[in-house]
Design a protein around this motif. Structure first.
Motif, PDB file in Angstrom:
ATOM      1  N   ILE A   1       0.842  -1.203   0.000  1.00 19.29           N
ATOM      2  CA  ILE A   1       0.000   0.000   0.000  1.00 19.29           C
ATOM      3  C   ILE A   1       0.875   1.249   0.000  1.00 19.29           C
ATOM      4  N   GLY A   2       1.881   1.263   0.887  1.00 20.23           N
ATOM      5  CA  GLY A   2       2.763   2.435   0.952  1.00 20.23           C
ATOM      6  C   GLY A   2       3.537   2.652  -0.337  1.00 20.23           C
ATOM      7  N   MET A   3       4.008   1.573  -0.966  1.00 24.71           N
ATOM      8  CA  MET A   3       4.731   1.699  -2.235  1.00 24.71           C
ATOM      9  C   MET A   3       3.860   2.371  -3.289  1.00 24.71           C
ATOM     10  N   SER A   4       2.610   1.946  -3.395  1.00 24.93           N
ATOM     11  CA  SER A   4       1.719   2.525  -4.406  1.00 24.93           C
ATOM     12  C   SER A   4       1.361   3.972  -4.085  1.00 24.93           C
ATOM     13  N   VAL A   5       1.008   4.230  -2.819  1.00 22.30           N
ATOM     14  CA  VAL A   5       0.574   5.575  -2.423  1.00 22.30           C
ATOM     15  C   VAL A   5       1.663   6.600  -2.713  1.00 22.30           C
ATOM     16  N   PHE A   6       2.899   6.302  -2.325  1.00 26.97           N
ATOM     17  CA  PHE A   6       3.962   7.299  -2.470  1.00 26.97           C
ATOM     18  C   PHE A   6       4.544   7.338  -3.884  1.00 26.97           C
ATOM     19  N   ALA A   7       4.423   6.243  -4.636  1.00 29.92           N
ATOM     20  CA  ALA A   7       4.809   6.298  -6.050  1.00 29.92           C
ATOM     21  C   ALA A   7       3.839   7.194  -6.827  1.00 29.92           C
ATOM     22  N   VAL A   8       2.554   7.051  -6.533  1.00 29.88           N
ATOM     23  CA  VAL A   8       1.558   7.899  -7.202  1.00 29.88           C
ATOM     24  C   VAL A   8       1.731   9.352  -6.773  1.00 29.88           C
ATOM     25  N   ASP A   9       1.986   9.576  -5.483  1.00 32.54           N
ATOM     26  CA  ASP A   9       2.171  10.951  -5.015  1.00 32.54           C
ATOM     27  C   ASP A   9       3.427  11.576  -5.597  1.00 32.54           C
ATOM     28  N   LEU A  10       4.442  10.752  -5.880  1.00 30.54           N
ATOM     29  CA  LEU A  10       5.655  11.280  -6.500  1.00 30.54           C
ATOM     30  C   LEU A  10       5.345  11.881  -7.870  1.00 30.54           C
ATOM     31  N   TYR A  11       4.409  11.260  -8.574  1.00 27.30           N
ATOM     32  CA  TYR A  11       3.988  11.815  -9.870  1.00 27.30           C
ATOM     33  C   TYR A  11       3.411  13.211  -9.685  1.00 27.30           C
ATOM     34  N   PHE A  12       2.503  13.357  -8.731  1.00 23.56           N
ATOM     35  CA  PHE A  12       1.873  14.666  -8.513  1.00 23.56           C
ATOM     36  C   PHE A  12       2.854  15.684  -7.952  1.00 23.56           C
ATOM     37  N   ALA A  13       3.834  15.211  -7.146  1.00 19.43           N
ATOM     38  CA  ALA A  13       4.806  16.131  -6.559  1.00 19.43           C
ATOM     39  C   ALA A  13       5.813  16.641  -7.579  1.00 19.43           C
ATOM     40  N   SER A  14       6.074  15.855  -8.624  1.00 20.85           N
ATOM     41  CA  SER A  14       7.146  16.205  -9.555  1.00 20.85           C
ATOM     42  C   SER A  14       6.651  16.801 -10.870  1.00 20.85           C
ATOM     43  N   ARG A  15       5.349  16.702 -11.150  1.00 23.37           N
ATOM     44  CA  ARG A  15       4.878  17.270 -12.408  1.00 23.37           C
ATOM     45  C   ARG A  15       4.694  18.786 -12.239  1.00 23.37           C
TER      46      ARG A  15
ATOM     47  N   MET B   1      11.374  14.486  -2.132  1.00 19.12           N
ATOM     48  CA  MET B   1      12.329  13.724  -1.319  1.00 19.12           C
ATOM     49  C   MET B   1      11.602  12.827  -0.317  1.00 19.12           C
ATOM     50  N   ALA B   2      10.531  13.352   0.288  1.00 14.51           N
ATOM     51  CA  ALA B   2       9.761  12.543   1.246  1.00 14.51           C
ATOM     52  C   ALA B   2       9.116  11.348   0.557  1.00 14.51           C
ATOM     53  N   ASP B   3       8.574  11.552  -0.638  1.00 13.76           N
ATOM     54  CA  ASP B   3       7.945  10.449  -1.374  1.00 13.76           C
ATOM     55  C   ASP B   3       8.952   9.344  -1.680  1.00 13.76           C
ATOM     56  N   LEU B   4      10.144   9.731  -2.124  1.00 14.29           N
ATOM     57  CA  LEU B   4      11.164   8.723  -2.445  1.00 14.29           C
ATOM     58  C   LEU B   4      11.588   7.945  -1.203  1.00 14.29           C
ATOM     59  N   ALA B   5      11.807   8.663  -0.101  1.00 23.09           N
ATOM     60  CA  ALA B   5      12.223   7.995   1.127  1.00 23.09           C
ATOM     61  C   ALA B   5      11.129   7.055   1.634  1.00 23.09           C
ATOM     62  N   LEU B   6       9.868   7.491   1.563  1.00 22.75           N
ATOM     63  CA  LEU B   6       8.780   6.685   2.112  1.00 22.75           C
ATOM     64  C   LEU B   6       8.427   5.496   1.224  1.00 22.75           C
ATOM     65  N   LEU B   7       8.457   5.691  -0.109  1.00 23.38           N
ATOM     66  CA  LEU B   7       8.128   4.527  -0.960  1.00 23.38           C
ATOM     67  C   LEU B   7       9.187   3.439  -0.805  1.00 23.38           C
ATOM     68  N   SER B   8      10.444   3.841  -0.605  1.00 26.60           N
ATOM     69  CA  SER B   8      11.482   2.829  -0.404  1.00 26.60           C
ATOM     70  C   SER B   8      11.404   2.228   0.995  1.00 26.60           C
ATOM     71  N   LEU B   9      10.992   3.022   2.000  1.00 21.34           N
ATOM     72  CA  LEU B   9      10.789   2.478   3.345  1.00 21.34           C
ATOM     73  C   LEU B   9       9.726   1.375   3.313  1.00 21.34           C
ATOM     74  N   PHE B  10       8.621   1.635   2.612  1.00 14.42           N
ATOM     75  CA  PHE B  10       7.571   0.624   2.529  1.00 14.42           C
ATOM     76  C   PHE B  10       8.019  -0.573   1.683  1.00 14.42           C
ATOM     77  N   ALA B  11       8.933  -0.350   0.735  1.00 20.01           N
ATOM     78  CA  ALA B  11       9.491  -1.482  -0.017  1.00 20.01           C
ATOM     79  C   ALA B  11      10.290  -2.398   0.914  1.00 20.01           C
ATOM     80  N   GLY B  12      10.970  -1.817   1.905  1.00 17.24           N
ATOM     81  CA  GLY B  12      11.672  -2.623   2.905  1.00 17.24           C
ATOM     82  C   GLY B  12      10.702  -3.438   3.747  1.00 17.24           C
ATOM     83  N   LEU B  13       9.582  -2.818   4.160  1.00 20.20           N
ATOM     84  CA  LEU B  13       8.550  -3.541   4.913  1.00 20.20           C
ATOM     85  C   LEU B  13       7.949  -4.674   4.073  1.00 20.20           C
TER      86      LEU B  13
END
Length: 637
Positions: free
Chosen positions: A314-328, A351-363
């Motif tokens: 869930i976290g991987m998807s949420v923050f990957a999608v938010d990265l799109y909105f944050a960077s466009r 930066m927060a999106d990248l850190a969090l999506l990878s944190l959830f990838a670890g989980l």
């Protein structure tokens, strides 16, 4: 039938493992190997991209060629390396691989020293392939070693440490490699010395790893990589939970490869940053993975908690999608250095999106690795992990092909991140429907962490292997879910058929393959079928959960135990573990004197303290309903 319970002795946390000989030399050996891989590869990539002019290897292709050469051995030799790891003692394998690393780095040192491009580039490309072979041989050893030296309670923490160490080593290897190779005049010499030094340090550390016996010394090696690869995949497919977990891990590598491969272009074309900004993205990604990996032990109560996997997805998807909105829509500005980039608040969300999506990838990944190690047969565990390495390589190649196709079709990099985040949600949902255990454990984890403050006492009595009956008092509609949260293994429940009519919970219990039982007077065929199914669960060596009162208490007191348990024990005489759920009466999911269940959800507030007291094992010969009820009553007191 044998029953194995958790070790009752307290075990150290994951950081304390670094003080123990069974783990520390191995950890630092794999750390030095991962660092050396990346120091060498990144230094060589920088050389070809910025410092040398090679007509047949243009800078635009250099990274792709080096990456492909490194991955190729995983496809060709993973099956063979898995066999070698199962056949020979793992310590011997580790030392042999470290000897190979020294030899490869000595050849690479010659490549860095020479100035003859017609010799230098082919030699270093050959060393890239050979270092890929080195990693291919070490991969099965790395993950098959841990279950031999760690207890089940330490497995999640140990995997978290290894995952964290690997990504930190990758990060440091890339940073140090980039710094060394750019030193004027002596850069290539510094890289050569650094690579050989790391290889020697790794071999020295490997000497301290304890000796381990081979798990399948009689195995006959099949040297044909193609037939053995197919055989390994079939072997993995023999356990569907394990095989689908392999696919889940491989998907995580697909997901991560999309982001890692696009960081340089993302930093330059979208964020308008220089090379330091690209390095910052890698640092954030690595720190996130490492942090998520270490959090797994804290969030899992030190057992293999696969309920964290859906949370990670869930976290991987949420923050990957938010990265799109944050960077466009970021404004086009001149290329920025690190200081100017960090100073702009618009970039903090990125930066927060990248850190969090990878944190959830670890989980997401660590519990899957631990589950594979726990559920695979020791005799062919390394071959299962070799199959995982093959799948990982295929998925990473697939990610490159798909990302390239999307870019050629006109997708922007943020749109690729959006596509990957949405695809992750679809893939994760599909995997969790195929393997409902992940979803069930996620619900159990949420209930025991976010709705209740759930404390388990006597958890060492819950068996980690062998068949057994878990007999518990019945207080609420979520008792079975709480028992799932406490158990290190799946439980099949024998439950009143009426609970299957409760919205949501009924669907959940059907998903868990709970066995519905109706009174004999109401449905004799269903009654007999339920007891036959319950006996089959125990004959298969699994855990059966029952509520001997026959229904949820109506007044909060312990009711008389019915005789159904004796029918089960007649067919399958197995140990019985008495359990008592405490402080659940009067909560949202239980009945109350003044009304039914599930009314006024906050009548006791949030995060109520509830507990589970687990008693000592009662042998099948001792069990009587009255005796079992007394044991549960004592636990309630």
């Amino acid at each position: 039938m044998t029953l194995q319970t958790n070790d009752s002795a307290p075990h150290p946390n994951q950081f304390a493992l670094l003080k123990q000989r069974r783990f520390a030399p191995f950890f630092w050996t794999q750390f030095s190997g991962a660092a050396n891989d990346n120091l060498f590869k990144f230094s060589f990539t920088v050389m070809v991209t910025y410092q040398l002019s090679v007509s047949w290897l243009p800078p635009a292709l250099a990274g792709l060629v080096i990456g492909a050469l490194f991955i190729l051995p995983f496809l060709l030799f993973s099956a063979t390396s898995g066999q070698l790891t199962d056949k020979f003692p793992k310590t011997r394998m580790i030392r042999a691989v470290k000897n190979l690393e020294i030899a490869i780095m000595l050849v690479a040192a010659y490549g860095f020293f020479t100035t003859n491009l017609t010799v230098q580039i082919p030699v270093l490309l050959a060393c890239v392939f050979l270092m890929g072979l080195h990693s291919t041989l070490f991969g099965p050893v790395k993950f098959a070693y841990l279950p031999q030296v760690l207890s089940d309670a330490e497995l999640t923490g140990g995997n978290g440490m290894v995952e964290m160490g690997t990504f930190v080593a990758i990060l440091l290897g890339n940073i140090v490699g980039g710094l060394l190779v750019t030193i004027p005049e002596v850069g290539h010499t510094a890289v050569a010395i650094g690579c050989v030094a790391l290889a020697l340090i790794g071999r020295w550390l490997a000497q301290a790893i304890p000796e381990l016996a081979a798990t399948d010394p009689q195995l006959k090696i099949n040297w044909n990589p193609f037939t053995e690869t197919w055989r390994n995949l079939q072997l993995a497919h023999g356990n569907l939970v394990v095989f689908r977990s392999l696919l889940g891990i491989s998907w995580m590598w697909f997901f991560g490869a999309v982001f890692l491969s696009q960081f340089p272009s993302f930093a330059k074309e979208v964020l308008h940053g220089d090379e330091q900004v690209a390095t910052l993205l890698l640092v954030l990604f690595s720190i996130g993975i490492g942090t998520g990996s270490l959090l797994c032990e804290v969030l899992s109560r030190r057992h293999v908690e696969i309920g964290l996997v859906p949370l990670g997805a869930i976290g991987m998807s949420v923050f990957a999608v938010d990265l799109y909105f944050a960077s466009r829509g970021l404004p086009v500005v001149p290329v920025m250095g690190l200081g100017a980039f960090v100073a702009q608040s618009a970039h903090w969300r990125v930066m927060a999106d990248l850190a969090l999506l990878s944190l959830f990838a670890g989980l997401y990944s660590v519990p899957m690795y631990a589950l594979i190690q726990l559920r695979s047969q020791p005799t062919h565990r390394a071959r299962i992990i070799a199959a995982n390495n093959i799948l990982n390589a295929l998925f990473m190649i697939g990610s490159s092909v798909i990302a390239g196709a999307l870019l050629s079709s006109g997708f922007s990099i943020p749109q690729i991140f959006l596509f990957t985040g949405l695809a992750n949600a679809v893939v994760a949902f599909y995997i969790f429907l195929l393997v409902p255990e992940y979803l069930l454990r996620f619900v159990a984890w949420l209930l025991s962490h976010c709705v209740y403050r759930f404390k388990v006492t006597g958890e060492q009595h819950i068996p980690i292997s062998g068949p057994a009956i878990l007999a518990c008092n019945h207080v609420s509609f979520v008792d079975a879910v709480l028992l799932m949260a406490a158990s290190p293994r799946p439980i099949v429940f024998l439950m009143d058929h009426r609970i299957f009519q409760v919205p949501v919970l009924g669907w959940l219990f059907r998903l868990a393959k709970a066995i519905p039982i109706a009174p004999r007077a109401e449905d004799p065929a269903a009654y007999d079928a339920a007891f036959a199914a319950a006996a089959k669960v125990l004959q298969d060596g699994d855990l059966l959960g029952i509520f001997p009162e026959g229904g949820i208490t109506k007044d909060g007191t312990l009711q008389e135990f019915k005789g159904g348990i004796m029918k089960i024990l007649e067919r399958a005489p197995v140990p019985v573990i008495p359990m008592a759920l405490t402080n659940l009466w009067g909560s949202y999911f239980s009945r109350i004197e003044q009304g039914g269940a599930m009314v006024r959800p906050f009548r006791r507030g949030m995060l109520n303290r509830v507990g589970l007291n687990v008693g000592t094992v009662v042998s099948a010969a001792e069990v009587q309903p009255a005796l079992l009820r007394n044991r549960v009553e004592e636990l309630l007191a």
